[in-house]
Design a protein around this motif. Structure first.
Motif, PDB file in Angstrom:
ATOM      1  N   GLU A 200     -16.244 -35.334  -0.892  1.00 41.18           N
ATOM      2  CA  GLU A 200     -16.575 -36.751  -0.908  1.00 41.18           C
ATOM      3  C   GLU A 200     -15.297 -37.532  -0.676  1.00 41.18           C
ATOM      4  O   GLU A 200     -14.252 -37.219  -1.217  1.00 41.18           O
TER       5      GLU A 200
ATOM      6  N   ARG B  40     -22.846 -46.331   0.301  1.00 43.19           N
ATOM      7  CA  ARG B  40     -23.443 -44.986   0.289  1.00 43.19           C
ATOM      8  C   ARG B  40     -22.369 -43.935   0.065  1.00 43.19           C
ATOM      9  O   ARG B  40     -21.173 -44.214   0.124  1.00 43.19           O
ATOM     10  N   ASN B  41     -22.806 -42.715  -0.179  1.00 43.04           N
ATOM     11  CA  ASN B  41     -21.875 -41.602  -0.282  1.00 43.04           C
ATOM     12  C   ASN B  41     -21.183 -41.392   1.058  1.00 43.04           C
ATOM     13  O   ASN B  41     -21.756 -41.660   2.113  1.00 43.04           O
TER      14      ASN B  41
ATOM     15  N   SER C 216     -21.070 -37.561   7.089  1.00 48.74           N
ATOM     16  CA  SER C 216     -22.435 -37.934   6.739  1.00 48.74           C
ATOM     17  C   SER C 216     -22.447 -38.642   5.391  1.00 48.74           C
ATOM     18  O   SER C 216     -21.410 -38.822   4.762  1.00 48.74           O
TER      19      SER C 216
ATOM     20  N   ILE D 289     -19.447 -38.267   2.829  1.00 51.66           N
ATOM     21  CA  ILE D 289     -19.244 -36.819   2.713  1.00 51.66           C
ATOM     22  C   ILE D 289     -18.747 -36.258   4.037  1.00 51.66           C
ATOM     23  O   ILE D 289     -19.333 -36.518   5.090  1.00 51.66           O
TER      24      ILE D 289
ATOM     25  N   ASN E  32     -18.452 -32.758   5.802  1.00 48.31           N
ATOM     26  CA  ASN E  32     -18.875 -31.357   5.757  1.00 48.31           C
ATOM     27  C   ASN E  32     -17.960 -30.545   6.670  1.00 48.31           C
ATOM     28  O   ASN E  32     -17.597 -31.005   7.755  1.00 48.31           O
TER      29      ASN E  32
ATOM     30  N   CYS F  10     -24.477 -37.248   3.162  1.00 47.16           N
ATOM     31  CA  CYS F  10     -24.975 -36.158   2.322  1.00 47.16           C
ATOM     32  C   CYS F  10     -24.363 -34.825   2.751  1.00 47.16           C
ATOM     33  O   CYS F  10     -23.794 -34.705   3.833  1.00 47.16           O
TER      34      CYS F  10
END
Length: 159
Positions: free
Chosen positions: A158, A50-51, A7, A53, A55, A9
């Motif tokens: 990240e 964008r970031n 993602s 990430i 998870n 985020c």
């Protein structure tokens, strides 16, 4: 087992309501047990600034199998192809299950699926092409209760 979701985020408490419609296995929260696949997913976020990430969650599949309806596709076959097309066309067939697992229709695979959907190749030819593809693996959680009870957020990183 550890599973991963790519993602832009951190997602500690996944919510199906934020998912898009008409995805491979329907509306749900998608993960993979393959870290390299999750990293490939987030690469598209990085390319747009964008970031990125990844998870990580702990998932006890054995407990879910005892209490919920799980559909597993072991290969790209006739049943998988019909299911993907139905979901991509907005058919709610996926709602028969709580979790769906199997090969992912990535860009390369979906090109073949689209040729079939557009009537440019036969189902036989599509399946013949797909048998040479090395499936990546995805798990789609369709039932929010399964996520709430059986996915434990372990952290994020990240990329």
């Amino acid at each position: 087992m550890l599973i991963y979701h790519g993602s832009f985020c951190v997602i500690q408490k996944p919510k199906i309501e934020y998912s898009r419609d008409k995805l491979n296995f329907g509306k749900g929260f998608y993960v993979t047990p393959l870290m390299e696949q999750a990293e490939a997913w987030v690469a598209r976020f990085k390319r747009t600034g964008r970031n990125a990430i990844v998870n990580c969650y702990e998932y006890d599949e054995n407990k879910v199998c005892q209490n919920y309806r799980i559909k597993k596709f072991k290969e790209y076959d006739d049943e998988w192809l019909d299911f993907i097309i139905a979901c991509r066309n907005g058919d709610l067939i996926y709602q028969e299950y709580d979790v769906v697992e199997g090969g992912i229709a990535n860009d390369k695979v979906f090109n073949t699926v689209e040729l079939f959907m557009d009537g440019l190749i036969s189902k036989y030819e599509a399946l013949g092409r797909l048998k040479y593809q090395q499936p990546n693996y995805q798990i789609c959680f369709i039932n929010q209760e399964v996520i709430n009870q059986y996915l434990l957020f372990k952290g994020s990183s990240e990329k």
